[in-house]
Design a protein around this motif. Structure first.
Motif, short mmCIF file in Angstrom:
data_model
loop_
_atom_site.label_atom_id
_atom_site.label_comp_id
_atom_site.label_asym_id
_atom_site.label_seq_id
_atom_site.Cartn_x
_atom_site.Cartn_y
_atom_site.Cartn_z
N GLY A 13 0.81 -1.21 0.00
CA GLY A 13 0.00 0.00 0.00
C GLY A 13 0.85 1.27 0.00
O GLY A 13 2.08 1.22 -0.06
N VAL A 14 0.17 2.40 0.06
CA VAL A 14 0.84 3.71 0.11
C VAL A 14 0.23 4.54 1.24
O VAL A 14 -0.97 4.78 1.21
N PRO A 15 1.00 4.99 2.25
CA PRO A 15 2.39 4.61 2.47
C PRO A 15 2.48 3.18 3.02
O PRO A 15 1.53 2.69 3.62
N GLN A 16 3.63 2.53 2.80
CA GLN A 16 3.85 1.19 3.35
C GLN A 16 4.32 1.33 4.79
O GLN A 16 5.16 2.18 5.09
N TRP A 17 3.83 0.46 5.66
CA TRP A 17 4.02 0.62 7.11
C TRP A 17 5.47 0.79 7.53
O TRP A 17 5.77 1.50 8.50
N ASN A 18 6.39 0.11 6.81
CA ASN A 18 7.79 0.15 7.25
C ASN A 18 8.68 0.92 6.28
O ASN A 18 9.88 0.74 6.27
N CYS A 24 6.79 7.61 0.31
CA CYS A 24 6.05 7.28 1.54
C CYS A 24 6.14 8.44 2.54
O CYS A 24 5.16 8.75 3.23
N ARG A 25 7.31 9.07 2.61
CA ARG A 25 7.45 10.22 3.51
C ARG A 25 6.48 11.34 3.11
O ARG A 25 5.82 11.94 3.95
N THR A 26 6.40 11.58 1.80
CA THR A 26 5.50 12.64 1.32
C THR A 26 4.04 12.27 1.60
O THR A 26 3.24 13.13 1.99
N ALA A 27 3.71 10.98 1.41
CA ALA A 27 2.32 10.55 1.66
C ALA A 27 1.92 10.83 3.11
O ALA A 27 0.78 11.24 3.38
N ARG A 28 2.89 10.63 4.04
CA ARG A 28 2.56 10.88 5.45
C ARG A 28 2.47 12.37 5.76
O ARG A 28 1.58 12.83 6.47
N ALA A 29 3.42 13.13 5.18
CA ALA A 29 3.51 14.55 5.52
C ALA A 29 2.48 15.39 4.76
O ALA A 29 2.00 16.40 5.29
N HIS A 36 -3.04 8.47 -0.34
CA HIS A 36 -2.95 7.14 0.26
C HIS A 36 -3.71 6.16 -0.62
O HIS A 36 -4.74 6.51 -1.20
N ARG A 37 -3.17 4.96 -0.72
CA ARG A 37 -3.78 3.95 -1.59
C ARG A 37 -3.76 2.59 -0.91
O ARG A 37 -2.79 2.23 -0.25
#
Ligand code: MLT
Ligand code: MN
Ligand code: ZN
Length: 305
Positions: A13-18, A24-29, A36-37
């Protein structure tokens, strides 16, 4: 035929947990910049009421909630399974773990190639595990031969499915590598003639695959990686995209050049790995995909053919 993209990410997925790769950093921030996907899966319907799930991801529970508005459930109904059957393109975990999570259905109809069914039976044991809770029937998906899809009461749904083999990497846990372990699916609406090609994993743009895509009104295609060395460049893995059974989007032998030349009005990348820069809304790779007439799939995207 109606089509809903339930999940558009590759495994993890996006972001991936690990994962703390740049995407992934951008998806969280900044989730407006990288949406998110959930993991790749679609649903198709001849009538907006009966839905067939293609691939059952570990995110299936949340994904099926998108179908709830599609049918009105009578007040006296206590249990209702909102899908007629599950079709599979392969036995990878991101496409098959959801079968176990549907065990509450009591009865579950699957369509799979013999090779995929064998992996689910003997290697991942997804089928024996699910059968402990529900009756599971597996109807064969022969190669290069359309079969009618039946609804839960056994009536012809008005859709057919035809599997075609694609270059691919069998699951790591598969004990045999028989042809049919990875397929694309052509779903056809018998009444309208509308035709969808769903190919979430494909290792090469060979002639037989391109012929299938050329005949489709809508193409949903493997967008796992932007470039062949994407994971090694990020220090994530030494494996190339192609060695993992995924043709990259970019480059002279990439998928974009071929998909750009197809007649299909709807051409969408899906099964997108979280490392792929096309996920960044304002990136140059994303702009290149758009310039070629394609779109980058988002969860919830709906269209009809
Ligand atoms: C793939 O798409 O190649 C597989 O899903 C890989 C994986 O999940 O390990
Ligand atoms: Mn996958
Ligand atoms: Zn990542």
């Amino acid at each position: 035929m109606q089509i809903i993209l339930l999940g558009t990410a590759a495994g993890g997925g996006v972001p991936q947990w690990n994962c703390w790769c740049p995407t992934c950093r951008t998806a969280r921030a900044d989730p407006g910049r990288v949406h998110h996907r959930t993991q790749s899966s679609i649903a198709v319907s001849p009538d907006g009421a009966r839905w067939f799930l293609i691939n059952a991801s570990p995110d299936v529970r949340d994904q099926l909630a998108r179908l709830r508005s599609a049918g009105s459930i009578p007040a006296a109904t206590v249990r209702h399974v909102p899908i007629e059957a599950v079709l599979l393109t392969d036995a990878e975990l991101d496409h098959s773990l959801g079968i176990v999570l549907l065990r509450e259905a009591r009865s579950l109809a699957l369509y799979a190639t013999d090779a995929v069914a064998r992996v689910l039976e003997h290697d991942s044991r997804v089928l024996p595990m699910t059968r402990a809770f529900a009756t599971v029937t597996v109807s064969p998906l022969p190669i290069d031969q359309p079969v009618p899809l039946h609804d839960r009461i056994g009536a012809a749904s008005g859709l057919t499915a035809e599997a075609f083999t694609v270059r691919g990497d069998p699951p790591r846990f598969a004990s045999d590598h028989a042809p049919g372990h990875t397929v694309g699916l052509v779903i056809r609406d018998v009444a309208t003639g509308g035709c969808l090609a769903y190919v979430p994993g494909c290792g090469a743009m060979d002639e037989a695959v391109v012929r299938r895509l050329r005949a489709a009104d809508a193409v949903l295609f493997d967008g796992t990686f932007w470039r062949d060395d994407e994971l090694s460049a990020l220090g994530i893995s030494p494996h190339s995209a192609r060695s993992m059974g995924h043709v990259p989007i970019d480059g002279p032998d990439g998928s974009l050049a071929v998909l750009a030349s197809l007649p299909a009005a709807i051409r969408v990348y899906t099964h997108i790995n979280n490392s792929n820069p096309v996920l960044i809304e304002d990136s140059a790779p994303r702009a290149a995909v758009h310039a070629a007439g394609l779109i980058v799939g988002d969860d919830g995207l709906t269209f009809a053919v």
